[in-house]
Write an enzyme that holds these catalytic residues in place. Structure first.
Site, PDB file in Angstrom:
ATOM      1  N   HIS A 119      -7.436   9.788   1.363  1.00 36.41           N
ATOM      2  CA  HIS A 119      -6.261  10.258   2.330  1.00 36.41           C
ATOM      3  C   HIS A 119      -5.128  11.059   1.546  1.00 36.41           C
ATOM      4  CE1 HIS A 119      -4.201   6.672   0.599  1.00 36.41           C
ATOM      5  NE2 HIS A 119      -3.088   7.440   0.911  1.00 36.41           N
TER       6      HIS A 119
HETATM    7  C1  UD1 Z   1       1.537   7.563   3.135  1.00 39.31           C
HETATM    8  C2  UD1 Z   1       2.037   7.540   1.799  1.00 39.31           C
HETATM    9  C3  UD1 Z   1       0.977   7.386   0.598  1.00 39.31           C
HETATM   10  C4  UD1 Z   1       0.109   5.850   1.089  1.00 39.31           C
HETATM   11  C5  UD1 Z   1      -0.274   6.211   2.464  1.00 39.31           C
HETATM   12  C6  UD1 Z   1      -0.981   4.946   2.953  1.00 39.31           C
HETATM   13  C7  UD1 Z   1       3.927   8.998   1.151  1.00 39.31           C
HETATM   14  C8  UD1 Z   1       4.394  10.289   0.571  1.00 39.31           C
HETATM   15  N1  UD1 Z   1       2.632   8.977   1.398  1.00 39.31           N
HETATM   16  O1  UD1 Z   1       0.644   8.708   3.157  1.00 39.31           O
HETATM   17  O2  UD1 Z   1       1.522   6.922  -0.547  1.00 39.31           O
HETATM   18  O3  UD1 Z   1      -0.720   5.773   0.314  1.00 39.31           O
HETATM   19  O4  UD1 Z   1       0.849   6.651   3.407  1.00 39.31           O
HETATM   20  O5  UD1 Z   1      -1.667   5.197   4.309  1.00 39.31           O
HETATM   21  O6  UD1 Z   1       4.898   8.199   1.648  1.00 39.31           O
HETATM   22  N2  UD1 Z   1      -0.069   9.330  10.840  1.00 39.31           N
HETATM   23  C9  UD1 Z   1      -0.691   9.180  12.093  1.00 39.31           C
HETATM   24  N3  UD1 Z   1      -0.319   7.750  12.628  1.00 39.31           N
HETATM   25  C10 UD1 Z   1       0.315   6.867  11.810  1.00 39.31           C
HETATM   26  C11 UD1 Z   1       0.840   7.407  10.376  1.00 39.31           C
HETATM   27  C12 UD1 Z   1       0.571   8.658  10.042  1.00 39.31           C
HETATM   28  O7  UD1 Z   1      -1.244   9.680  12.910  1.00 39.31           O
HETATM   29  O8  UD1 Z   1       0.345   5.692  12.038  1.00 39.31           O
HETATM   30  C13 UD1 Z   1      -0.721  10.849  10.592  1.00 39.31           C
HETATM   31  C14 UD1 Z   1       0.930  11.632  10.803  1.00 39.31           C
HETATM   32  O9  UD1 Z   1       0.990  12.320  11.715  1.00 39.31           O
HETATM   33  C15 UD1 Z   1       0.913  12.646   9.381  1.00 39.31           C
HETATM   34  C16 UD1 Z   1      -0.133  12.030   8.737  1.00 39.31           C
HETATM   35  O10 UD1 Z   1      -0.965  10.975   9.336  1.00 39.31           O
HETATM   36  O11 UD1 Z   1       0.662  13.840   9.863  1.00 39.31           O
HETATM   37  C17 UD1 Z   1       0.322  11.509   7.116  1.00 39.31           C
HETATM   38  O12 UD1 Z   1       1.164  10.440   7.475  1.00 39.31           O
HETATM   39  P1  UD1 Z   1       2.224  10.281   6.384  1.00 39.31           P
HETATM   40  O13 UD1 Z   1       3.001   8.849   6.586  1.00 39.31           O
HETATM   41  O14 UD1 Z   1       3.138  11.293   6.376  1.00 39.31           O
HETATM   42  O15 UD1 Z   1       1.592  10.296   4.887  1.00 39.31           O
HETATM   43  P2  UD1 Z   1       0.285   9.255   4.315  1.00 39.31           P
HETATM   44  O16 UD1 Z   1      -0.790  10.560   4.380  1.00 39.31           O
HETATM   45  O17 UD1 Z   1       0.034   8.412   5.543  1.00 39.31           O
END
Ligand code: UD1
Length: 376
Positions: A215
């Site tokens: 991811h």
């Molecule tokens: C985040 C953390 C990362 C951690 C990871 C674990 C930061 C900078 N990154 O990355 O260190 O390893 O979590 O999973 O904080 N999304 C969904 N549903 C959710 C959550 C996210 O659809 O429940 C989508 C969001 O729309 C977004 C993408 O996933 O576009 C990324 O989510 P985000 O929380 O921004 O960062 P992660 O890549 O999950």
């Protein structure tokens, strides 16, 4: 007789507020929350920022970790880094101004961690950082920025491995602020293994699946890189089952390219797994392929080999433990590396001496709780 001072301090009930937001935070917080429950007179509350909000990324972890529902939910949701971090800061600032906790505990390196740290620093609320001091020395990773800023602001720095103390001291942190507690994520894992009745033994050599998680923006946001990694997974799938629970971020990127369809032909793509199901699959794995920090640690504890699709790790103890290997620089080296790892021998779950020396023994939460109560 005037006894006002002591009476006030006896009546004071320190309130400790845990700030969590993203999937890996929950496993780190659960043992600390539980251990604080044994300290009479301490109030321990949970604030969930809502950085992760899908049921499979959040709620099921509270169930599997036997955690109570959060006391406060900010519901901030997704956005750019600035939007997400600022949204958490605004909601969190409102909360701490109203409630004034004595100590705030933040976990790991996610945007929720740094957002809460910045607010605490501005209001003089004491801050503890669980998993302090980890450094990849790669500032293109958003997590590295979050770690550096959070550690610069924290009053109590709780480290999971020897490199944490070394890095912090090199950055000028006073040794008195640093406590080596062991790894809370491993407490959660050991507790779950006990509840599952698992003996933690690996499947016989030659059997077992390849379990994949990916991811990191550096792996999944660039279509060319994602296509290269997909080819590697397809090659692995010629020999054995490859199971890939897909993170929402990765799912979006796969859906936007032809790589997703291609990969689905060769590899079993599933929704993110709940904690206990993911641990069960790790126990069945001949190899784990990942770019996650937590999975590098969990596989080290379980004695399952791990190929990390990054050229750096902020968790060098997992390499010292002998289970984790970083991505080789040579193109085409990945498959060879994977095969070598599958053929290797590793200490059984919970018995790696390198990890035991760093107190990865299932009691980190108790040590963190003692450090917090001692400082509160
Ligand atoms: C985040 C953390 C990362 C951690 C990871 C674990 C930061 C900078 N990154 O990355 O260190 O390893 O979590 O999973 O904080 N999304 C969904 N549903 C959710 C959550 C996210 O659809 O429940 C989508 C969001 O729309 C977004 C993408 O996933 O576009 C990324 O989510 P985000 O929380 O921004 O960062 P992660 O890549 O999950």
């Amino acid at each position: 007789m005037i006894i006002r001072g002591p009476v006030v301090s006896l009546l004071a009930m320190p309130e400790i507020l845990h700030v969590v937001g993203a999937r890996p935070n929950f496993m780190k917080m659960a043992p600390v929350h539980r251990a604080l429950g044994a300290h009479a007179g301490v109030t321990s509350r949970i604030l969930h920022t809502g950085q992760h909000y899908d049921r499979l990324m959040s709620d099921v972890f509270f169930e599997d970790l036997q955690l109570p529902a959060p006391d406060v939910s900010l519901g901030v949701g997704s956005g750019s880094h600035a939007e997400q971090t600022a949204g958490i800061m605004i909601g969190f600032e409102r909360h701490v101004l109203a409630e004034r906790p004595d100590f705030v505990v933040v976990y790991g390196d996610v945007n929720s961690t740094v957002a809460a740290a910045l607010v605490c620093a501005k209001f003089g609320i004491r801050l503890a950082h669980v998993e302090a001091g980890l450094r990849s020395f790669d500032r293109t990773m958003p997590e590295e920025i979050n770690r550096l800023v959070t550690d610069a602001l924290a009053d109590l720095l709780l480290v999971t491995e020897p490199s944490g103390r070394r890095n912090l001291e090199r950055e000028g942190v006073a040794p008195a602020k640093i406590v080596e507690t062991g790894n809370c994520m491993i407490d959660s894992l050991a507790g779950l293994l006990a509840r599952m009745g698992a003996d933690g033994r690996r499947p016989r050599e030659g059997r077992g699946l390849v379990l994949v998680t990916l991811h990191r923006p550096s792996n999944v946001d660039d279509p060319a890189r994602l296509a290269t990694l997909a080819s590697f997974l397809e090659a692995l799938a010629r020999d054995r089952e490859v199971l890939f629970p897909v993170h929402p971020r990765t799912r979006k990127e796969l859906a936007a390219s032809a790589t997703g369809d291609r990969l689905a032909q060769a590899v079993t793509l599933v929704e993110p797994l709940r904690y206990r199901d993911f641990v069960a699959r790790m126990l069945e794995a001949a190899l784990i392929v990942t770019d996650s920090g937590g999975v590098q640690e969990e596989s080290a504890y379980l004695g399952v080999p791990c190929l990390t699709l990054r050229t750096t790790t902020e968790r060098p103890i997992t390499v010292d433990a002998g289970t984790n290997v970083l991505e080789p620089n040579a193109v085409g080296g990945l498959l060879q590396q994977a095969r070598q790892l599958i053929a290797g021998h590793y200490p059984p779950a919970g018995q790696n001496p390198v990890l035991l020396r760093a107190k990865w023994d299932g009691k980190a939460g108790v040590r963190v709780a003692e450090a917090l109560v001692g400082a509160a």
